[in-house]
Structure formats: structure tokens, C-alpha cells
Design an enzyme around this catalytic site. Structure first.
Site, short mmCIF file in Angstrom:
data_model
loop_
_atom_site.label_atom_id
_atom_site.label_comp_id
_atom_site.label_asym_id
_atom_site.label_seq_id
_atom_site.Cartn_x
_atom_site.Cartn_y
_atom_site.Cartn_z
N GLU A 163 37.76 -53.20 -11.11
CA GLU A 163 37.29 -52.99 -13.01
C GLU A 163 37.44 -51.70 -13.34
O GLU A 163 37.50 -51.58 -14.30
CB GLU A 163 36.62 -54.33 -12.75
CG GLU A 163 36.45 -55.56 -12.30
CD GLU A 163 36.20 -56.03 -11.56
OE1 GLU A 163 36.53 -55.40 -10.79
OE2 GLU A 163 36.03 -57.35 -11.52
N GLY A 185 37.28 -60.88 -10.28
CA GLY A 185 36.88 -62.76 -10.84
C GLY A 185 37.79 -62.67 -8.94
O GLY A 185 36.79 -63.98 -9.28
N ALA A 194 40.84 -61.98 -13.44
CA ALA A 194 40.36 -62.56 -14.62
C ALA A 194 41.72 -62.29 -14.97
O ALA A 194 42.20 -60.87 -15.10
CB ALA A 194 39.18 -62.34 -14.91
N GLU A 198 35.13 -61.88 -6.24
CA GLU A 198 33.78 -62.77 -6.70
C GLU A 198 33.62 -64.33 -7.06
O GLU A 198 33.03 -64.62 -6.63
CB GLU A 198 33.56 -62.06 -8.67
CG GLU A 198 33.00 -60.51 -8.40
CD GLU A 198 32.88 -60.77 -9.81
OE1 GLU A 198 34.11 -60.77 -10.63
OE2 GLU A 198 32.69 -59.77 -10.23
N1 CO8 Z 1 45.69 -60.81 -15.57
C1 CO8 Z 1 46.83 -61.81 -15.90
N2 CO8 Z 1 48.20 -60.96 -15.47
C2 CO8 Z 1 47.95 -60.97 -14.45
C3 CO8 Z 1 46.77 -60.71 -13.57
C4 CO8 Z 1 45.65 -60.80 -14.42
N3 CO8 Z 1 44.84 -60.11 -13.79
N4 CO8 Z 1 47.76 -59.65 -12.26
C5 CO8 Z 1 48.17 -60.13 -12.64
N5 CO8 Z 1 49.08 -60.76 -13.41
C6 CO8 Z 1 50.79 -61.35 -13.95
C7 CO8 Z 1 51.27 -60.17 -14.14
O1 CO8 Z 1 50.86 -59.78 -15.53
C8 CO8 Z 1 52.60 -60.55 -14.11
O2 CO8 Z 1 52.91 -60.94 -14.76
P1 CO8 Z 1 54.42 -60.27 -15.54
O3 CO8 Z 1 55.30 -61.15 -14.99
O4 CO8 Z 1 54.54 -61.75 -16.85
O5 CO8 Z 1 54.53 -59.51 -16.20
C9 CO8 Z 1 52.87 -61.32 -13.00
O6 CO8 Z 1 51.13 -61.57 -13.03
C10 CO8 Z 1 53.14 -60.38 -11.21
O7 CO8 Z 1 52.10 -59.84 -10.95
P2 CO8 Z 1 52.82 -58.30 -10.75
O8 CO8 Z 1 53.75 -57.81 -11.15
O9 CO8 Z 1 51.87 -57.17 -11.27
O10 CO8 Z 1 52.80 -57.93 -9.06
P3 CO8 Z 1 52.53 -57.03 -8.13
O11 CO8 Z 1 52.95 -58.01 -7.05
O12 CO8 Z 1 53.81 -55.93 -8.59
O13 CO8 Z 1 51.68 -56.54 -8.24
C11 CO8 Z 1 48.80 -57.03 -8.48
C12 CO8 Z 1 50.12 -57.38 -8.05
C13 CO8 Z 1 48.98 -55.08 -7.70
C14 CO8 Z 1 47.46 -57.68 -8.12
C15 CO8 Z 1 49.25 -56.78 -9.79
O14 CO8 Z 1 49.10 -57.80 -10.48
C16 CO8 Z 1 47.83 -56.64 -10.64
O15 CO8 Z 1 46.96 -55.09 -9.85
N6 CO8 Z 1 47.13 -57.20 -10.88
C17 CO8 Z 1 45.71 -56.93 -11.85
C18 CO8 Z 1 44.19 -57.06 -10.50
C19 CO8 Z 1 43.52 -56.78 -11.50
O16 CO8 Z 1 43.09 -55.70 -12.21
N7 CO8 Z 1 41.67 -57.51 -11.30
C20 CO8 Z 1 40.59 -57.18 -12.02
C21 CO8 Z 1 40.64 -57.98 -13.19
S1 CO8 Z 1 39.75 -57.55 -14.23
C22 CO8 Z 1 38.35 -58.90 -13.36
O17 CO8 Z 1 38.30 -60.05 -12.76
C23 CO8 Z 1 36.87 -58.79 -14.65
C24 CO8 Z 1 36.34 -59.85 -13.44
C25 CO8 Z 1 35.26 -60.55 -14.57
C26 CO8 Z 1 34.75 -62.08 -13.50
C27 CO8 Z 1 35.04 -62.94 -13.37
C28 CO8 Z 1 34.53 -64.15 -12.94
C29 CO8 Z 1 35.31 -64.86 -11.64
#
Ligand code: CO8
Length: 261
Positions: free
Chosen positions: A135, A112, A69, A115
Site C-alpha cells: 500500500e 487486502g 483491494a 489481510e
Molecule cells: N486492483 C485492480 N486491478 C488489479 C489489481 C488491483 N489490486 N491487481 C491487478 N489488477 C489487474 C491489472 O490492472 C491488470 O488488469 P488489465 O489486464 O486490465 O490491465 C490485471 O489485473 C493483471 O495484472 P498485471 O498485468 O499487473 O499482472 P502482472 O502479473 O504483471 O503483475 C502484480 C501482478 C505484481 C500483482 C500487479 O498486478 C500488482 O502490483 N497489483 C497491485 C498490487 C497492490 O498494490 N495491491 C494492494 C492494493 S491496495 C489494498 O489492498 C488496500 C487494502 C484495503 C483493505 C482490504 C480489506 C480486505
């Protein structure tokens, strides 16, 4: 068509009877937000009434199926808002779609994203696929099936470890544990998903939908109820032209012509 107005997904028709939805927010690693789900639901609604769409492929990019998400959209929400508005309810509409959906997962399928893949009917994975429910690292827990569908798929101990540590798991592990049906060669996951979807699209739609209902019932019902439900679905198919056509074609050594009726 309205498909052209979508900003977060792309629609294509890679094979007869197959429609593909590609999640397309490359700058955010396909992070899932409200707009994206409105578009996804809208696309699925048009597919559900179109006999020319008999199977759907859902995919992302090489780098990310979806990294979860959109944390930036979510971070300032308050309890009253998420509870009253039933936040995430419309994100799970896809699980009510009655035609099969094949997920082609490459790269990150986190939170998400994992999921969303699990709401699909079949998951194929690239060797680069990375699954996880991170999460817990954000001070929350999975909100759209990560504690439920994952547990059904891979068992309590593994699901518990993943949900409570927020650790990732690989395509290989996902395959060994039965979450995905197979890992395919790198770079071929969309092609393979389209092949599977094409095979499904070549069958009679009524039987396909009944098959999907039957398998899904195994997750909702006791064995006795599920077997009863399956028997009734089987009986119902004798009211279709496709059953007559399919069985007569076999008896006459011909290829079945499905009319989806
Ligand atoms: N939300 C918003 N922005 C994101 C997300 C995210 N989940 N993931 C990546 N991005 C963005 C980053 O902020 C970054 O943006 P910017 O260039 O503006 O800084 C861009 O994407 C590239 O990401 P990274 O620089 O972080 O890329 P890396 O290759 O260094 O890392 C990762 C990749 C490991 C995937 C890292 O981006 C990460 O940890 N992302 C978050 C993963 C996460 O925590 N996901 C769970 C989110 S909570 C959730 O999903 C709740 C579920 C709700 C239900 C959904 C129903 C379908």
C-alpha cells in the site's frame, strides 16, 4: 440457491461438512471489491446457520489468492465518503465468522489479499505464494489488519520493514516467521486445505468453536484474562452432549459420534 447468482465468488462442497469459497475475478488477479465482499459476507451468513457447514476453505486461483483491494474502484474516493461510509468495515465481517476458515494461498496475496488471508484462522501456502503489504507504493497504508495482524504474527521489525518498504515476502519466509502453518507441495494447497478442514469438520462443532474463541482470545487479552476465559470455555463444554459422548466413547473404546449439541 442464491449462491448461483454470485458473480465474484464460487461455492463448492469439496468434503463432508466443508464448504469452499473461491474468489473468482481472474481478469483482475482476484482484486477485491465491494461486490465481492457482499457476496462473501452473504455466503458466510448462510454457512453460519447451517450445521452441515462445519469448516470453510477460502482460496483464489493458482496465480492469485487476491492481488489486493481493487485500486481502480478505490482511486477516486474522497475522504468524506470513505470516512462517513466507514469504507472497509463490511470487508472485515469475515473476522466475526465463528466457524473455522482455512485459507489456501497460491500466488499473489498482496495488500487486502494478505489481510484477507490473515483474517482466516489457518493459512496454508503453496511454494508460489507471494505475500506483501504494498500500500505504501500507492500513497496509503494497509487498512484491514496489515499493520496489526501482521505485526502480531511476525513481529515488529519485520512488519515495519514490510509495511514501510512495500516489499514482498515468500511462502518460505511466511512459514519461517509463523504467518502460515506450512508450505505444501506445488499444486496441492487446496487439497491440503480441504484435508485440514475435513479433519476439523469431523469434530464436535461446539468444541471447535470454543477452541477458535480461545485461541483468538490470546490476541485480545492479557495472559491472566485469557487463561480465565479459556477455563470458562472448558467448563461450559461439560454442558454439552458432545463432551458426554466423546468421553464415554473413549472409556468404552468406541468412536465418538458427535451430535453438535
Ligand atoms: N486492483 C485492480 N486491478 C488489479 C489489481 C488491483 N489490486 N491487481 C491487478 N489488477 C489487474 C491489472 O490492472 C491488470 O488488469 P488489465 O489486464 O486490465 O490491465 C490485471 O489485473 C493483471 O495484472 P498485471 O498485468 O499487473 O499482472 P502482472 O502479473 O504483471 O503483475 C502484480 C501482478 C505484481 C500483482 C500487479 O498486478 C500488482 O502490483 N497489483 C497491485 C498490487 C497492490 O498494490 N495491491 C494492494 C492494493 S491496495 C489494498 O489492498 C488496500 C487494502 C484495503 C483493505 C482490504 C480489506 C480486505
Amino acid at each position: 440457491s442464491t449462491h448461483a447468482d454470485y458473480t465474484s465468488i464460487l461455492i463448492s462442497e469439496p468434503a463432508p461438512g466443508v464448504s469452499q469459497i473461491t474468489v473468482n475475478r481472474p481478469k483482475a488477479l482476484n482484486a477485491l471489491n465491494s461486490t465481492l465482499f457482499h457476496e462473501l459476507n452473504s455466503a458466510l451468513r448462510t454457512f453460519s446457520t447451517d450445521d452441515n457447514v462445519r469448516c470453510v476453505v477460502l482460496t483464489g486461483s493458482e496465480k492469485a489468492f487476491a492481488a489486493g483491494a481493487d485500486i481502480k474502484e478505490m482511486k477516486d474516493k474522497q475522504f468524506a465518503e470513505v470516512y462517513k461510509g466507514d469504507f472497509l468495515a463490511h470487508w472485515t465481517e469475515l473476522s466475526q465468522f465463528r466457524k473455522p476458515i482455512v485459507a489456501a494461498v497460491s500466488g499473489y496475496a498482496l495488500g487486502g489479499g494478505c489481510e484477507l488471508a490473515m483474517m482466516c484462522d489457518i493459512i496454508l501456502a503453496s511454494p508460489t505464494a507471494v505475500f506483501g503489504q504494498p500500500e505504501i507504493n500507492l500513497g496509503v497504508i494497509p487498512g484491514a489488519g496489515g499493520t496489526q495482524r501482521l505485526t502480531h504474527a511476525i513481529g515488529k521489525s519485520r512488519a515495519m520493514e514490510l509495511v514501510l518498504t512495500g516489499g514482498n515476502f515468500s511462502a518460505q519466509q511466511a512459514s519461517e516467521w509463523g504467518l502460515v502453518s506450512r508450505v505444501v507441495e506445488q499444486g496441492s494447497v487446496v487439497d491440503e486445505a480441504v484435508k485440514v478442514a475435513g479433519k476439523i469438520a469431523g469434530k464436535g462443532m461446539l468444541a471447535v468453536q470454543a477452541g477458535k474463541e480461545g485461541v483468538n482470545a490470546a490476541y485480545e487479552m492479557s495472559l491472566a484474562n485469557g487463561l480465565h476465559f479459556e477455563r470458562r470455555l472448558f467448563h461450559q463444554l461439560f454442558a454439552t452432549n458432545d463432551q458426554k459422548g466423546g468421553m464415554n466413547a473413549f472409556a468404552n473404546k468406541q468412536k465418538a459420534q458427535w451430535t453438535h449439541s
